[in-house]
Motif scaffolding. Structure first.
Motif, mmCIF file in Angstrom:
data_model
loop_
_atom_site.group_PDB
_atom_site.id
_atom_site.type_symbol
_atom_site.label_atom_id
_atom_site.label_comp_id
_atom_site.label_asym_id
_atom_site.label_seq_id
_atom_site.Cartn_x
_atom_site.Cartn_y
_atom_site.Cartn_z
ATOM 1 N N PRO A 134 0.827 -1.208 0.000
ATOM 2 C CA PRO A 134 0.000 0.000 0.000
ATOM 3 C C PRO A 134 0.861 1.258 0.000
ATOM 4 O O PRO A 134 1.711 1.450 0.863
ATOM 5 N N THR A 135 0.642 2.109 -0.990
ATOM 6 C CA THR A 135 1.476 3.287 -1.205
ATOM 7 C C THR A 135 0.586 4.519 -1.348
ATOM 8 O O THR A 135 -0.364 4.518 -2.144
ATOM 9 N N THR A 136 0.900 5.561 -0.602
ATOM 10 C CA THR A 136 0.119 6.798 -0.658
ATOM 11 C C THR A 136 0.602 7.669 -1.807
ATOM 12 O O THR A 136 1.777 8.023 -1.881
ATOM 13 N N ILE A 137 -0.313 8.016 -2.693
ATOM 14 C CA ILE A 137 -0.010 8.846 -3.859
ATOM 15 C C ILE A 137 -0.573 10.236 -3.611
ATOM 16 O O ILE A 137 -1.759 10.397 -3.317
ATOM 17 N N HIS A 138 0.280 11.251 -3.692
ATOM 18 C CA HIS A 138 -0.145 12.641 -3.534
ATOM 19 C C HIS A 138 -0.717 13.111 -4.871
ATOM 20 O O HIS A 138 0.003 13.181 -5.878
ATOM 21 N N LEU A 139 -1.989 13.408 -4.894
ATOM 22 C CA LEU A 139 -2.662 13.720 -6.148
ATOM 23 C C LEU A 139 -2.489 15.180 -6.551
ATOM 24 O O LEU A 139 -2.433 16.074 -5.702
ATOM 25 N N SER A 140 -2.418 15.408 -7.842
ATOM 26 C CA SER A 140 -2.405 16.751 -8.413
ATOM 27 C C SER A 140 -3.812 17.330 -8.352
ATOM 28 O O SER A 140 -4.770 16.655 -7.944
ATOM 29 N N ASP A 141 -3.966 18.560 -8.795
ATOM 30 C CA ASP A 141 -5.311 19.149 -8.868
ATOM 31 C C ASP A 141 -6.229 18.303 -9.743
ATOM 32 O O ASP A 141 -7.396 18.071 -9.410
ATOM 33 N N VAL A 142 -5.709 17.851 -10.879
ATOM 34 C CA VAL A 142 -6.516 17.020 -11.769
ATOM 35 C C VAL A 142 -6.836 15.685 -11.091
ATOM 36 O O VAL A 142 -7.967 15.194 -11.161
ATOM 37 N N ARG A 144 -7.041 15.048 -7.870
ATOM 38 C CA ARG A 144 -8.028 15.265 -6.811
ATOM 39 C C ARG A 144 -9.421 15.470 -7.404
ATOM 40 O O ARG A 144 -10.422 15.025 -6.844
ATOM 41 N N SER A 145 -9.476 16.157 -8.528
ATOM 42 C CA SER A 145 -10.768 16.391 -9.173
ATOM 43 C C SER A 145 -11.382 15.083 -9.661
ATOM 44 O O SER A 145 -12.576 14.843 -9.486
ATOM 45 N N LEU A 146 -10.567 14.213 -10.252
ATOM 46 C CA LEU A 146 -11.082 12.969 -10.812
ATOM 47 C C LEU A 146 -11.504 11.979 -9.743
ATOM 48 O O LEU A 146 -12.554 11.337 -9.834
ATOM 49 N N PHE A 147 -10.663 11.836 -8.700
ATOM 50 C CA PHE A 147 -10.892 10.785 -7.717
ATOM 51 C C PHE A 147 -11.650 11.274 -6.479
ATOM 52 O O PHE A 147 -12.095 10.468 -5.664
ATOM 53 N N GLY A 148 -11.754 12.590 -6.327
ATOM 54 C CA GLY A 148 -12.519 13.131 -5.219
ATOM 55 C C GLY A 148 -11.859 13.004 -3.869
ATOM 56 O O GLY A 148 -12.514 13.121 -2.833
ATOM 57 N N VAL A 149 -10.550 12.756 -3.848
ATOM 58 C CA VAL A 149 -9.779 12.661 -2.607
ATOM 59 C C VAL A 149 -8.463 13.396 -2.799
ATOM 60 O O VAL A 149 -8.038 13.667 -3.924
ATOM 61 N N ASP A 150 -7.782 13.728 -1.690
ATOM 62 C CA ASP A 150 -6.488 14.406 -1.777
ATOM 63 C C ASP A 150 -5.346 13.428 -2.003
ATOM 64 O O ASP A 150 -4.332 13.760 -2.613
ATOM 65 N N LEU A 152 -4.436 9.061 -2.743
ATOM 66 C CA LEU A 152 -4.947 7.773 -3.192
ATOM 67 C C LEU A 152 -3.971 6.706 -2.715
ATOM 68 O O LEU A 152 -2.765 6.835 -2.913
ATOM 69 N N CYS A 153 -4.466 5.669 -2.075
ATOM 70 C CA CYS A 153 -3.605 4.570 -1.637
ATOM 71 C C CYS A 153 -3.847 3.365 -2.538
ATOM 72 O O CYS A 153 -4.986 2.887 -2.659
ATOM 73 N N LEU A 154 -2.786 2.891 -3.188
ATOM 74 C CA LEU A 154 -2.890 1.731 -4.071
ATOM 75 C C LEU A 154 -1.786 0.733 -3.760
ATOM 76 O O LEU A 154 -0.695 1.110 -3.315
ATOM 77 N N GLN A 155 -2.056 -0.527 -4.009
ATOM 78 C CA GLN A 155 -1.017 -1.544 -3.933
ATOM 79 C C GLN A 155 -0.006 -1.303 -5.058
ATOM 80 O O GLN A 155 -0.396 -1.016 -6.193
ATOM 81 N N GLU A 156 1.275 -1.441 -4.731
ATOM 82 C CA GLU A 156 2.311 -1.290 -5.753
ATOM 83 C C GLU A 156 3.352 -2.385 -5.605
ATOM 84 O O GLU A 156 3.599 -2.882 -4.505
ATOM 85 N N ILE A 157 3.937 -2.761 -6.726
ATOM 86 C CA ILE A 157 5.090 -3.661 -6.712
ATOM 87 C C ILE A 157 5.840 -3.450 -8.033
ATOM 88 O O ILE A 157 5.530 -4.046 -9.055
ATOM 89 N N HIS A 158 6.809 -2.529 -8.002
ATOM 90 C CA HIS A 158 7.522 -2.180 -9.233
ATOM 91 C C HIS A 158 8.890 -1.593 -8.902
ATOM 92 O O HIS A 158 9.102 -1.038 -7.816
ATOM 93 N N ARG A 266 -5.518 0.155 4.261
ATOM 94 C CA ARG A 266 -6.647 0.135 3.333
ATOM 95 C C ARG A 266 -6.267 0.810 2.014
ATOM 96 O O ARG A 266 -5.670 1.885 2.000
ATOM 97 N N CYS A 267 -6.629 0.171 0.907
ATOM 98 C CA CYS A 267 -6.339 0.734 -0.414
ATOM 99 C C CYS A 267 -7.631 1.179 -1.103
ATOM 100 O O CYS A 267 -8.731 0.828 -0.687
ATOM 101 N N ASP A 268 -7.453 1.950 -2.164
ATOM 102 C CA ASP A 268 -8.589 2.635 -2.799
ATOM 103 C C ASP A 268 -8.909 2.107 -4.189
ATOM 104 O O ASP A 268 -9.266 2.865 -5.096
ATOM 105 N N GLY A 269 -8.793 0.786 -4.362
ATOM 106 C CA GLY A 269 -9.126 0.210 -5.656
ATOM 107 C C GLY A 269 -10.562 0.457 -6.061
ATOM 108 O O GLY A 269 -10.872 0.632 -7.249
ATOM 109 N N ASP A 270 -11.466 0.524 -5.061
ATOM 110 C CA ASP A 270 -12.871 0.784 -5.368
ATOM 111 C C ASP A 270 -13.077 2.207 -5.861
ATOM 112 O O ASP A 270 -13.949 2.457 -6.711
#
Length: 347
Positions: A134-142, A144-150, A152-158, A266-270
């Motif tokens: 689980p990785t916290t992504i700091h969203l840009s203005d765009v 934040r506008s698209l996802f409705g949150v500041d 986004l936490c997503l699973q990552e492996i890269h 908790r991640c935000d895949g939904d």
């Protein structure tokens, strides 16, 4: 009651699971199809077709327009390696899909994010570090506008990434917008909107042509935990951060999360799933007044710079999670500014 809308999604399978992870979760076709079904609204008749592009299976180009969206999956293969025939063919295929079939939407996940970015003119290279779990992504203005949150936490492996400067012309022209960033990975996703016929600055998910994410909205704790266990030789230090001091020799989510690292965050895949369905026009992407959700957009140059500055202020550099000295950050942001204006010969 209106009849359900039929939505046809094509999934380009670029990877696979194996061993205990596959036994518990199914392989990529099952994982990605399940994600789409689990996030689908009730008024949808979902049809999913998969192609194993690793074995050079690609959709019939005569039928591409039959699909509403194509998703490019993750993979353990390097997206920059054109010595692998299917990788080279995939990038060429995606370029043609985006340019010649604009009514078909495209999304890419992890490796797929990187492959789509290549098709748009970007480059991919090793990042020099891993992001896992689980990785916290700091969203840009765009973002934040698209996802409705500041955030986004997503699973990552890269351990590969798309350097932002490889797409500087696309950002400078406004063709692409940055979705968000982390310290190690400035480009955590991009969005390409359809051209506006009215000049509207505010854009909604329905206006999206291409959306990519470095993170995995479809991956669960079970999948990431299994993959980490299978690759401990390459992920020793990272695995410690993922497990926490409690370690990873147990299954089942504990009620007390102390000492469990990031494994159970908790991640935000939904949340991402909702944006996909808004892209497809199944879920409304306008408010009660008929206006697109979100706020006024900003210049892509300013937005990309502000994302870097935000990360710098929080003590993270694009290449390290350690503190960044002020002079280093000043040089970095200044270099990015001139690079985006096209006057710097290199980063």
């Amino acid at each position: 009651m209106a009849p359900p809308r039929t939505v046809r999604v094509g999934i380009l399978i670029c990877g696979s699971l194996n061993g205990a992870v596959k036994d518990a979760n199914g392989d990529y076709p099952e994982v990605y199809t399940r994600y789409w079904k689990n996030t689908a609204p009730p008024n949808v008749r979902l049809l999913v077709d998969c192609w194993d592009v690793k074995n050079m299976e690609f959709p019939d180009e005569r039928r591409l327009d039959d699909y509403d969206l194509f998703m490019v999956t993750g993979s353990m293969t390097s997206a920059y390696d054109d010595t692998i025939p299917w990788v080279k063919k995939l990038v060429i295929f995606l370029r043609g899909l985006i340019n010649d079939h604009p009514q078909v939407k495209v999304t890419g996940i992890c490796f797929g994010h990187q492959a789509v970015n290549r098709a748009l003119g970007g480059g991919v290279e090793p990042a020099g570090t891993w992001e896992v779990g689980p990785t916290t992504i700091h969203l840009s203005d765009v973002g934040r506008s698209l996802f409705g949150v500041d955030q986004l936490c997503l699973q990552e492996i890269h351990s590969d990434h798309v350097p932002l400067e490889t797409l500087f012309k696309n950002f400078a022209s406004g063709e692409l917008r940055l979705i968000g960033s982390t310290g190690p990975t400035i480009n955590q996703g991009i969005v390409k909107f359809y051209p506006s016929s009215t000049g509207d600055v505010v854009r909604s998910p329905r206006d999206i042509h291409v959306l990519t994410l470095q993170g995995h909205p479809e991956f669960t704790e079970s999948i990431i935990t299994g993959m980490v266990r299978q690759d401990l030789d390459n992920l020793k230090g990272i695995a410690t951060d993922y497990w926490g001091i409690k370690g990873g020799d147990y299954d089942g989510e504990p009620s007390d999360k102390e000492g469990t690292g990031r494994r159970w965050h908790r991640c935000d895949g939904d949340v991402v799933g909702q944006v996909y369905w808004k892209m497809l026009g199944v879920i409304p992407s306008v408010d009660a007044y008929g206006k697109p959700h979100g706020k006024e957009g900003v210049s892509p140059n300013v937005e990309a710079l502000s994302s870097i500055i935000k990360i710098e202020r929080e003590g993270q550099s694009p290449s390290s999670s350690r503190g960044w000295r002020w002079m280093d950050s000043f040089r970095y942001v200044t270099g990015l500014f001139w690079r985006m204006l096209g006057t710097a010969s290199r980063w």
